[in-house]
Write an enzyme that holds these catalytic residues in place. Sequence first.
Site, PDB file in Angstrom:
ATOM      1  N   SER A 189      -9.356  -3.883  -6.082  1.00 22.73           N
ATOM      2  CA  SER A 189      -9.161  -5.166  -6.781  1.00 22.73           C
ATOM      3  C   SER A 189     -10.249  -5.368  -7.844  1.00 22.73           C
ATOM      4  CB  SER A 189      -9.220  -6.314  -5.766  1.00 22.73           C
ATOM      5  OG  SER A 189     -10.547  -6.428  -5.279  1.00 22.73           O
ATOM      6  N   ASN A 190     -10.025  -6.331  -8.730  1.00 22.11           N
ATOM      7  CA  ASN A 190     -11.034  -6.611  -9.772  1.00 22.11           C
ATOM      8  C   ASN A 190     -12.407  -6.917  -9.159  1.00 22.11           C
ATOM      9  OD1 ASN A 190      -9.268  -6.194 -11.821  1.00 22.11           O
ATOM     10  ND2 ASN A 190      -9.520  -8.220 -12.763  1.00 22.11           N
ATOM     11  N   GLU A 243      -7.436   8.556  -7.627  1.00 22.50           N
ATOM     12  CA  GLU A 243      -6.497   7.469  -7.925  1.00 22.50           C
ATOM     13  C   GLU A 243      -6.984   6.636  -9.111  1.00 22.50           C
ATOM     14  OE1 GLU A 243      -5.802   4.870  -4.594  1.00 22.50           O
ATOM     15  OE2 GLU A 243      -4.009   4.015  -5.500  1.00 22.50           O
ATOM     16  N   SER A 271       3.374   2.263  -0.558  1.00 24.23           N
ATOM     17  CA  SER A 271       4.316   2.480  -1.675  1.00 24.23           C
ATOM     18  C   SER A 271       5.161   3.720  -1.414  1.00 24.23           C
ATOM     19  CB  SER A 271       3.550   2.675  -2.988  1.00 24.23           C
ATOM     20  OG  SER A 271       2.841   1.521  -3.323  1.00 24.23           O
ATOM     21  N   GLN A 318       0.910   7.068   0.697  1.00 21.72           N
ATOM     22  CA  GLN A 318      -0.507   6.885   1.037  1.00 21.72           C
ATOM     23  C   GLN A 318      -0.649   5.839   2.135  1.00 21.72           C
ATOM     24  OE1 GLN A 318      -2.716   5.152  -2.226  1.00 21.72           O
ATOM     25  NE2 GLN A 318      -4.672   5.902  -1.471  1.00 21.72           N
ATOM     26  N   GLY A 319      -1.112   6.243   3.316  1.00 23.87           N
ATOM     27  CA  GLY A 319      -1.244   5.316   4.449  1.00 23.87           C
ATOM     28  C   GLY A 319      -2.697   4.917   4.667  1.00 23.87           C
ATOM     29  N   TYR A 320      -3.192   4.073   3.792  1.00 24.44           N
ATOM     30  CA  TYR A 320      -4.571   3.583   3.918  1.00 24.44           C
ATOM     31  C   TYR A 320      -4.582   2.152   4.477  1.00 24.44           C
ATOM     32  CZ  TYR A 320      -7.125   7.169   1.136  1.00 24.44           C
ATOM     33  OH  TYR A 320      -7.718   8.312   0.667  1.00 24.44           O
ATOM     34  N   SER A 321      -3.992   1.211   3.708  1.00 24.58           N
ATOM     35  CA  SER A 321      -4.162  -0.222   4.019  1.00 24.58           C
ATOM     36  C   SER A 321      -3.497  -0.593   5.342  1.00 24.58           C
ATOM     37  CB  SER A 321      -3.545  -1.074   2.912  1.00 24.58           C
ATOM     38  OG  SER A 321      -4.089  -0.719   1.675  1.00 24.58           O
TER      39      SER A 321
HETATM   40  C1  LIG Z   1       1.761  -2.873  -5.669  1.00 26.80           C
HETATM   41  C2  LIG Z   1       0.837  -2.417  -4.579  1.00 26.80           C
HETATM   42  C3  LIG Z   1       0.985  -1.136  -4.061  1.00 26.80           C
HETATM   43  C4  LIG Z   1       0.153  -0.711  -3.039  1.00 26.80           C
HETATM   44  N1  LIG Z   1       0.358   0.548  -2.524  1.00 26.80           N
HETATM   45  C5  LIG Z   1      -0.428   0.960  -1.470  1.00 26.80           C
HETATM   46  C6  LIG Z   1      -0.184   2.238  -0.867  1.00 26.80           C
HETATM   47  O1  LIG Z   1       0.698   3.010  -1.281  1.00 26.80           O
HETATM   48  N2  LIG Z   1      -0.922   2.593   0.197  1.00 26.80           N
HETATM   49  C7  LIG Z   1      -1.929   1.787   0.684  1.00 26.80           C
HETATM   50  O2  LIG Z   1      -2.580   2.192   1.626  1.00 26.80           O
HETATM   51  N3  LIG Z   1      -2.172   0.558   0.150  1.00 26.80           N
HETATM   52  C8  LIG Z   1      -1.437   0.130  -0.927  1.00 26.80           C
HETATM   53  N4  LIG Z   1      -1.661  -1.111  -1.482  1.00 26.80           N
HETATM   54  C9  LIG Z   1      -2.669  -1.985  -0.876  1.00 26.80           C
HETATM   55  C10 LIG Z   1      -3.924  -2.151  -1.711  1.00 26.80           C
HETATM   56  O3  LIG Z   1      -4.709  -0.989  -1.671  1.00 26.80           O
HETATM   57  C11 LIG Z   1      -4.673  -3.377  -1.140  1.00 26.80           C
HETATM   58  O4  LIG Z   1      -3.880  -4.512  -1.387  1.00 26.80           O
HETATM   59  C12 LIG Z   1      -6.034  -3.563  -1.769  1.00 26.80           C
HETATM   60  O5  LIG Z   1      -6.906  -2.520  -1.404  1.00 26.80           O
HETATM   61  C13 LIG Z   1      -6.668  -4.915  -1.356  1.00 26.80           C
HETATM   62  O6  LIG Z   1      -6.686  -5.030   0.018  1.00 26.80           O
HETATM   63  P1  LIG Z   1      -6.041  -6.308   0.742  1.00 26.80           P
HETATM   64  O7  LIG Z   1      -4.684  -6.551   0.175  1.00 26.80           O
HETATM   65  O8  LIG Z   1      -6.167  -6.107   2.202  1.00 26.80           O
HETATM   66  O9  LIG Z   1      -6.948  -7.533   0.291  1.00 26.80           O
HETATM   67  P2  LIG Z   1      -8.360  -7.932   0.899  1.00 26.80           P
HETATM   68  O10 LIG Z   1      -9.223  -6.726   1.004  1.00 26.80           O
HETATM   69  O11 LIG Z   1      -8.133  -8.753   2.123  1.00 26.80           O
HETATM   70  O12 LIG Z   1      -8.936  -8.845  -0.261  1.00 26.80           O
HETATM   71  C14 LIG Z   1      -8.531 -10.218  -0.448  1.00 26.80           C
HETATM   72  C15 LIG Z   1      -9.342 -10.777  -1.610  1.00 26.80           C
HETATM   73  O13 LIG Z   1     -10.750 -10.736  -1.299  1.00 26.80           O
HETATM   74  C16 LIG Z   1     -11.465 -10.018  -2.301  1.00 26.80           C
HETATM   75  N5  LIG Z   1     -12.535  -9.234  -1.678  1.00 26.80           N
HETATM   76  C17 LIG Z   1     -12.430  -8.416  -0.598  1.00 26.80           C
HETATM   77  N6  LIG Z   1     -13.634  -7.846  -0.312  1.00 26.80           N
HETATM   78  C18 LIG Z   1     -14.501  -8.309  -1.253  1.00 26.80           C
HETATM   79  C19 LIG Z   1     -15.885  -8.072  -1.496  1.00 26.80           C
HETATM   80  N7  LIG Z   1     -16.607  -7.233  -0.733  1.00 26.80           N
HETATM   81  N8  LIG Z   1     -16.462  -8.715  -2.552  1.00 26.80           N
HETATM   82  C20 LIG Z   1     -15.737  -9.568  -3.346  1.00 26.80           C
HETATM   83  N9  LIG Z   1     -14.420  -9.822  -3.147  1.00 26.80           N
HETATM   84  C21 LIG Z   1     -13.814  -9.211  -2.108  1.00 26.80           C
HETATM   85  C22 LIG Z   1     -10.425  -9.096  -2.924  1.00 26.80           C
HETATM   86  O14 LIG Z   1     -10.786  -8.745  -4.257  1.00 26.80           O
HETATM   87  C23 LIG Z   1      -9.164  -9.951  -2.910  1.00 26.80           C
HETATM   88  O15 LIG Z   1      -9.173 -10.857  -3.991  1.00 26.80           O
HETATM   89  C24 LIG Z   1      -0.855  -1.562  -2.521  1.00 26.80           C
HETATM   90  C25 LIG Z   1      -1.012  -2.841  -3.047  1.00 26.80           C
HETATM   91  C26 LIG Z   1      -0.177  -3.277  -4.067  1.00 26.80           C
HETATM   92  C27 LIG Z   1      -0.375  -4.664  -4.614  1.00 26.80           C
END
Ligand SMILES: Cc1cc2nc3c(=O)[nH]c(=O)nc-3n(C[C@H](O)[C@H](O)[C@H](O)COP(=O)(O)OP(=O)(O)OC[C@H]3O[C@@H](n4cnc5c(N)ncnc54)[C@H](O)[C@@H]3O)c2cc1C
Length: 394
Positions: free
Chosen positions: A374-375, A250, A166, A131-134
């Site tokens: 995230s939570n 998902e 992942s 999955q190429g999202y982030s």
């Molecule tokens: C084990 C693992 C596997 C993963 N696998 C994949 C994958 O296969 N493909 C893929 O594309 N991605 C993957 N991810 C990425 C995952 O989807 C992102 O980490 C997640 O969406 C959070 O984005 P970020 O890390 O950029 O954090 P950010 O979005 O930068 O967030 C940082 C902090 O700010 C908080 N925050 C952000 N926006 C808000 C808001 N509007 N209100 C309140 N709080 C906020 C968040 O909750 C977090 O605590 C994976 C992540 C993990 C940990």
Amino acid sequence: MDARFTDEDEAFRREIAGWLAANLCGEFEIVKGRGGPGDEHALFAERHAFEKRLGDDGWIGVGWPKKVGGRGCSLTQQMIFHEEYARAGGPGRVGHIGEGLLGPTLIHFGSDEQKRRFLPRILSGEEIWCQGYSEPGAGSDLANVATRAELVGDEWVVNGQKVWTSGAETSDWCFVLCRSDFDAQPKHRGISYLLVPMRQAGVEIRPIAQMTGDSEFSEVFFSDARTAANNIVGEPGGGWAVAMGTLAFERGASTLGQQMRFQNELDEIILVAQNNGKSQDPLIRQRIAQAWMGLRIQRYHALRTLAGIAEAADPPPAAMISKLFWATWHRDLGKLAMDVMGAAAELARGEPYDLTGLQRMFLFSRSDTIYAGSNQIQRNILAERVLGLPREPR
Ligand SMILES: Cc1cc2nc3c(=O)[nH]c(=O)nc-3n(C[C@H](O)[C@H](O)[C@H](O)COP(=O)(O)OP(=O)(O)OC[C@H]3O[C@@H](n4cnc5c(N)ncnc54)[C@H](O)[C@@H]3O)c2cc1C
């Protein structure tokens, strides 16, 4: 509401349990309990062979409609499948992203040609997806994606970077969110959902070491990577709705059966506590009881959700608390495991960094409250969509 299993469901349970007993042995004995969170690289070739065995006998895509080659099982039966799979010690599924995310997305949004080309190879266990999202600048706020896609002749040319992908190293294909219209406003318009082959010169994968010692996710760099013009799901610039559809899959049915895996982990924690005397500690006993109750709540909530769906056709709003509840509960279970292990939790079993299942579970559980929303993001969704509170300013 009737949350009991029907005779037909119980017969289905016996069928899959019997199949697992007959197949998860012999050459596949070694994959029992291996793979999965924190252990993703373990025995990949053997687990891939087991995935194909599942596919041979029609056990991939049990929830997919029969007309595309699935078993057409109800949500209840899908949960039963996952429960029995975990009860039997089935290995972490190498094809779970294709089966759980991309497949349902193509069934819903894909062209007939895409369904014909891609679905059978997920169902056979042959092709693996990631999955190429982030991206470095787009996680919770996916509308920020900056990876670019341009249509040049009969191909899309892709440039940019993904992160936390992942299974990238072991995947054949990736579904990639790209910006294909650079002027569109608001920014979630102009995003396209492309299917990109991973094994080509324009794709570079750099694994990221995780604290589990594994590197199940990677950075992925696209430098003039190419994919055929018709490998776009939905309209050019209309990928947002498709991407949100994938996210719903998902966070939805694919997590219904994980409680049995959690039960296995809790059983192991109880065993350790009984062996090292921690079971006599009243605070530990209380936390174990709380964990047990949390697990029962998850199970009854899943059953309630399933019964609600059967009656109302749409998931009830309460279904949306699942991700927040299980992720927080599982993170706490990781802490409990470490406290039960005591000083032994800080020691690896052997060199180099040979961790037990509970140690890996603790370390990986820290990510449960981040991925798949995230939570904080889950709380925003609940506030806005379930409780009807004002939307957060954007
Ligand atoms: C084990 C693992 C596997 C993963 N696998 C994949 C994958 O296969 N493909 C893929 O594309 N991605 C993957 N991810 C990425 C995952 O989807 C992102 O980490 C997640 O969406 C959070 O984005 P970020 O890390 O950029 O954090 P950010 O979005 O930068 O967030 C940082 C902090 O700010 C908080 N925050 C952000 N926006 C808000 C808001 N509007 N209100 C309140 N709080 C906020 C968040 O909750 C977090 O605590 C994976 C992540 C993990 C940990």
